[in-house]
Design a protein around this motif. Structure first.
Motif, short mmCIF file in Angstrom:
data_model
loop_
_atom_site.label_atom_id
_atom_site.label_comp_id
_atom_site.label_asym_id
_atom_site.label_seq_id
_atom_site.Cartn_x
_atom_site.Cartn_y
_atom_site.Cartn_z
N PRO A 130 0.81 -1.23 0.00
CA PRO A 130 0.00 0.00 0.00
C PRO A 130 0.84 1.28 0.00
O PRO A 130 0.34 2.34 -0.37
N GLU A 131 2.11 1.17 0.39
CA GLU A 131 2.96 2.35 0.47
C GLU A 131 3.64 2.65 -0.87
O GLU A 131 3.56 3.77 -1.38
N CYS A 132 4.33 1.66 -1.45
CA CYS A 132 5.12 1.91 -2.66
C CYS A 132 4.58 1.20 -3.90
O CYS A 132 5.16 1.33 -4.98
N SER A 133 3.51 0.43 -3.74
CA SER A 133 2.85 -0.29 -4.85
C SER A 133 3.68 -1.43 -5.42
O SER A 133 3.30 -2.01 -6.45
N HIS A 134 4.79 -1.79 -4.77
CA HIS A 134 5.56 -2.94 -5.24
C HIS A 134 4.72 -4.21 -5.08
O HIS A 134 4.08 -4.43 -4.06
N THR A 135 4.72 -5.06 -6.11
CA THR A 135 3.97 -6.31 -6.08
C THR A 135 4.92 -7.49 -6.03
O THR A 135 5.89 -7.54 -6.81
N GLY A 136 4.67 -8.41 -5.11
CA GLY A 136 5.52 -9.57 -4.99
C GLY A 136 4.82 -10.68 -4.23
O GLY A 136 3.75 -10.48 -3.65
N CYS A 162 7.50 -5.63 2.84
CA CYS A 162 7.70 -5.26 1.44
C CYS A 162 9.20 -5.28 1.13
O CYS A 162 9.98 -4.58 1.80
N PRO A 163 9.65 -6.05 0.14
CA PRO A 163 11.07 -6.12 -0.19
C PRO A 163 11.65 -4.80 -0.69
O PRO A 163 12.86 -4.60 -0.66
N LYS A 164 10.79 -3.88 -1.13
CA LYS A 164 11.27 -2.63 -1.70
C LYS A 164 11.37 -1.51 -0.66
O LYS A 164 12.41 -0.86 -0.53
N CYS A 165 10.29 -1.29 0.11
CA CYS A 165 10.30 -0.18 1.08
C CYS A 165 10.40 -0.65 2.53
O CYS A 165 10.49 0.17 3.44
N ASP A 166 10.35 -1.95 2.74
CA ASP A 166 10.50 -2.56 4.06
C ASP A 166 9.35 -2.26 5.03
O ASP A 166 9.46 -2.53 6.22
N ARG A 167 8.27 -1.69 4.54
CA ARG A 167 7.09 -1.49 5.40
C ARG A 167 6.43 -2.84 5.64
O ARG A 167 6.47 -3.74 4.80
N ARG A 168 5.76 -2.99 6.80
CA ARG A 168 5.14 -4.26 7.17
C ARG A 168 3.62 -4.12 7.19
O ARG A 168 3.09 -3.11 7.68
N TRP A 169 2.95 -5.15 6.68
CA TRP A 169 1.50 -5.05 6.50
C TRP A 169 0.81 -6.35 6.91
O TRP A 169 1.36 -7.43 6.78
N THR A 170 -0.42 -6.21 7.40
CA THR A 170 -1.24 -7.37 7.75
C THR A 170 -2.03 -7.84 6.54
O THR A 170 -2.10 -7.15 5.51
N HIS A 171 -2.66 -9.01 6.67
CA HIS A 171 -3.54 -9.49 5.60
C HIS A 171 -4.68 -8.51 5.33
O HIS A 171 -5.13 -8.35 4.19
N THR A 172 -5.15 -7.85 6.38
CA THR A 172 -6.22 -6.88 6.22
C THR A 172 -5.74 -5.69 5.40
O THR A 172 -6.45 -5.20 4.50
N ASP A 173 -4.53 -5.21 5.68
CA ASP A 173 -3.96 -4.11 4.90
C ASP A 173 -3.83 -4.48 3.43
O ASP A 173 -4.08 -3.67 2.53
N LEU A 174 -3.44 -5.72 3.17
CA LEU A 174 -3.13 -6.17 1.82
C LEU A 174 -4.33 -6.71 1.06
O LEU A 174 -4.26 -6.91 -0.14
N ARG A 175 -5.42 -6.98 1.80
CA ARG A 175 -6.59 -7.66 1.21
C ARG A 175 -6.12 -8.93 0.50
O ARG A 175 -6.45 -9.21 -0.66
#
Length: 660
Positions: free
Chosen positions: A176-182, A248-261
């Motif tokens: 959600p922060e940098c839009s990197h998909t992985g 996130c491998p790009k910006c290192d922010r951490r997200w839950t399943h809820t954040d990521l849907r």
């Protein structure tokens, strides 16, 4: 096996004190519940229920409510072991029928039974248990059903070296922060052979994937810590998801399943497990034939739209458990692949329109309802054992990092295939059950084969709230129940997963604390209404008995206020080990012990505070190799505190004035 002794005790006929009042053998019943954990009693395999009480415990309580005070140990345990209709002529009622163990055991003992529940899935399960169809009728209909589904879907599961069994998927999530998909993954390991009992034997000790190109690697040593691929070394146990967060491998922010849907994120097929000659299994990389099958399934689902019975309602927006909506899964359809929707939808449509009896139809619906839990996109994989981990097998709506899709028509392998679910329901009609009885000779549980053959009682359970149940006055001899708990899983939201497919709405609101109206007062009011409505149906002098446990005193306070609202007092209390946990299913805060509350109307009793000490129960438990955890001790102590001001003495034919 030596012949079972026949009892000489007679059930009580009029009002009076019972074994429940002064002599419940709770240590022995607790040990039987533990011994029966892995015993095979087919009838309870027809469909899972999340709060089914152990059959041995409920059988013991039903007998204790029927036998008079002073019944000898030999008489009690002889009646317990007697598979004949010992309680013929008596009636038993359960106002919160749930998974049906109280009513099934009472019926097996010969009692006429009745019950109710607001959840139509619970009533469907229990009514089937009480009146199953002939095994051969179910088996014949099952064969026809499988042939119907195979004709529409079997070609969607093509094999290469053998027959497909499992498909492994990762989710590609966007930051959600940098839009990197992985890809989201916990480790690179798909399967391991650790030489565990009951596990799949594999040709290589570890099967893993490369996180860059997703190639499959069969590693040669069990202690290997990394794999080499794409000109790099990759640690097997390092992933993008840990401690319930995606990094996130790009910006290192951490997200839950809820954040990521995560639940609606695109899936990436990374491996296919096939069974080959001799029952061996191999895991291979996905090929073009697999991609083509997925595309065909999408088109095939559209072509078959008129032949599929699929759910049309969304998951309820107002819920106490936010999942699966918090994952982005709004509709039940989002929980299944196109192939799964074809198989399940075709099966439910055939059941709906087939020329079969209602009892067979109910059995097939239960089989397919069970299959929903093993054929959906939230299933995981037990890497060390080689089997699917079903939805709800560990906790409610868990989101696996490595998802697995089962090939549902595999004839002889796989956990939860359609053939296995259908056979399981057919087996549930058997009259024999492997159970434990209490041996006075050895002073321990003894495994036996009991042959139960009660006359069926179709539609004995009504789908209605206990507060509104149609009951005849003074018609019930035995009332044993297990109300929904104040602070545990919300079973109606778990059953919703099944009910939306079966088109079975709740008939009333379930007994749950209402947060907006005050959890304690709302729960107490509803519990009191259900108990109050039950009392007129009891014959004079008969107790109303229920089992309960709670993690907080707030919950026990709600129970006490519910008893007050129904003008009930407690005439006996007993601990009972009812909910033994195993392995990953257990946690530090689990309560494994219930408290049995024996209750009677206040105007039949004289108030008298109890002098029960937890320490005495703990000492008695220790003498039987049983123990209370810290959570269980707190649960029992809270129950005793709640009961002090509500305890009373009951005497036969007394109409004592309230002394409180």
């Amino acid at each position: 096996m030596r012949p079972l002794p026949k009892t000489t005790a007679a059930p009580i006929v009029g009002p009076g004190r019972t074994v429940l009042d002064s002599g419940l053998p709770w240590p022995e019943l607790s040990r039987l519940a533990k011994a029966d954990q892995r015993a095979r009693d087919p009838i309870y395999g027809a469909h899972r229920w999340w709060a089914r009480r152990p059959p041995a415990v409920m059988r013991g309580l039903v007998l204790a409510a029927a036998l008079p005070e002073g019944t000898s140990e030999n008489e009690y345990w002889s009646a317990f072991a007697d598979p004949t209709t010992f309680l013929s002529g008596l009636s038993a009622y359960d106002p919160f029928a749930g998974g049906g163990s109280t009513l099934v055991e009472a019926r097996r003992l010969g009692a006429d039974v009745a019950g109710c529940d607001v959840d139509p899935l619970a009533t469907l399960i229990t009514n089937f248990e009480l009146a199953p169809p002939p095994n051969e009728d179910l088996a014949t209909a099952s064969d026809r059903l499988l042939a119907h589904v195979a004709k529409r879907a079997e070609h969607l599961y093509p094999g290469v070296k053998g027959r497909p069994l499992h498909y492994f998927y990762l989710r590609d999530v966007s930051c959600p922060e940098c839009s990197h998909t992985g890809p989201l993954y916990r480790s690179l390991i798909i399967a391991r052979d650790l030489d565990r009992v009951g596990a799949v034997v594999r040709s290589s000790p570890i099967t893993a994937f490369c996180p860059k190109c997703f190639a499959i690697h069969n590693l040669t040593t069990a202690n290997q810590a990394a794999l080499n691929c794409c000109d790099d070394e990759h640690s097997l146990n390092q992933g993008t998801f840990s401690a319930a967060r995606y990094a996130c491998p790009k910006c290192d922010r951490r997200w839950t399943h809820t954040d990521l849907r995560t639940g609606v994120a695109p899936r990436r097929l990374i491996g296919v497990e096939e069974t080959v000659e001799g029952g061996r299994r191999i895991i291979r990389a996905p090929l073009e034939i697999d991609s083509d099958a997925l595309e065909q399934a999408s088109l095939r689902r559209i072509q078959l739209a008129g032949e599929l019975a699929l759910p049309t309602e969304d998951f309820a927006e107002q819920r106490l458990e936010p999942r699966p909506r918090s994952y982005g899964i709004v509709s039940p359809l989002s929980l299944f692949s196109d192939r799964q929707l074809i198989c399940l939808g075709a099966a439910f449509q055939w059941i709906k329109t087939a020329d079969i009896s209602d009892s067979v139809r109910h059995g097939l619906n239960l089989a397919m309802s069970n299959a929903l839990a093993t054929n959906n996109l939230l299933c995981g994989y037990a890497t060390d054992y080689g089997r699917l981990s079903a939805l709800f097998s560990i906790r409610s709506y868990s989101m696996p990092a490595l998802g697995v899709e089962l090939a549902p028509l595999h004839p002889d392998a796989g956990r939860g295939t359609l053939p296995r679910n259908l056979k399981r329901v057919a087996r549930s009609t058997a009259k024999s059950a492997r159970r434990h009885i209490w041996s006075l000779e050895t002073n321990k549980p003894e495994r036996v084969q009991l042959d139960f053959a009660p006359d069926p009682m179709p539609r004995a359970v009504n789908c209605v709230s206990a507060a509104n149940a149609p009951l005849r006055p003074s018609s019930v001899d035995i009332c044993i129940t297990d109300p929904p708990y104040f602070d545990y899983i919300f079973y109606s939201e778990l059953s919703e997963f099944h009910r939306l497919w079966l088109n079975l709405p709740l008939t009333d609101h379930p007994l749950l604390p209402n947060l907006s109206d005050g959890p304690v007062s709302s729960y107490a009011s509803d519990l009191g209404a259900c108990l109050r409505a039950t009392l007129p149906a009891l014959r004079p002098g008969r107790p109303l008995t229920f089992t309960y446990h709670a993690a907080t005193f707030e919950a026990w306070e709600a129970v006490g206020l519910g008893l007050d609202a129904a003008k009930l007092v407690i005439t006996a209390l007993w601990p009972l080990r009812n909910d033994a946990q195993m392995g990953v299913h257990s946690s530090k805060g689990n309560c494994e012990w219930d408290v049995v509350l024996v209750c009677r109307p206040l105007d039949e009793c004289t108030r008298q505070p109890h002098d029960i000490r937890f320490e005495d129960w703990a000492d008695e438990a220790a003498r039987h190799d049983l123990k209370f955890s810290a959570a269980d001790e707190q649960n029992v102590r809270n129950a005793l505190v709640m009961a002090v001001s509500r305890f009373a003495h009951y005497q036969v034919d007394s109409k004592a004035t309230n002394q409180g």
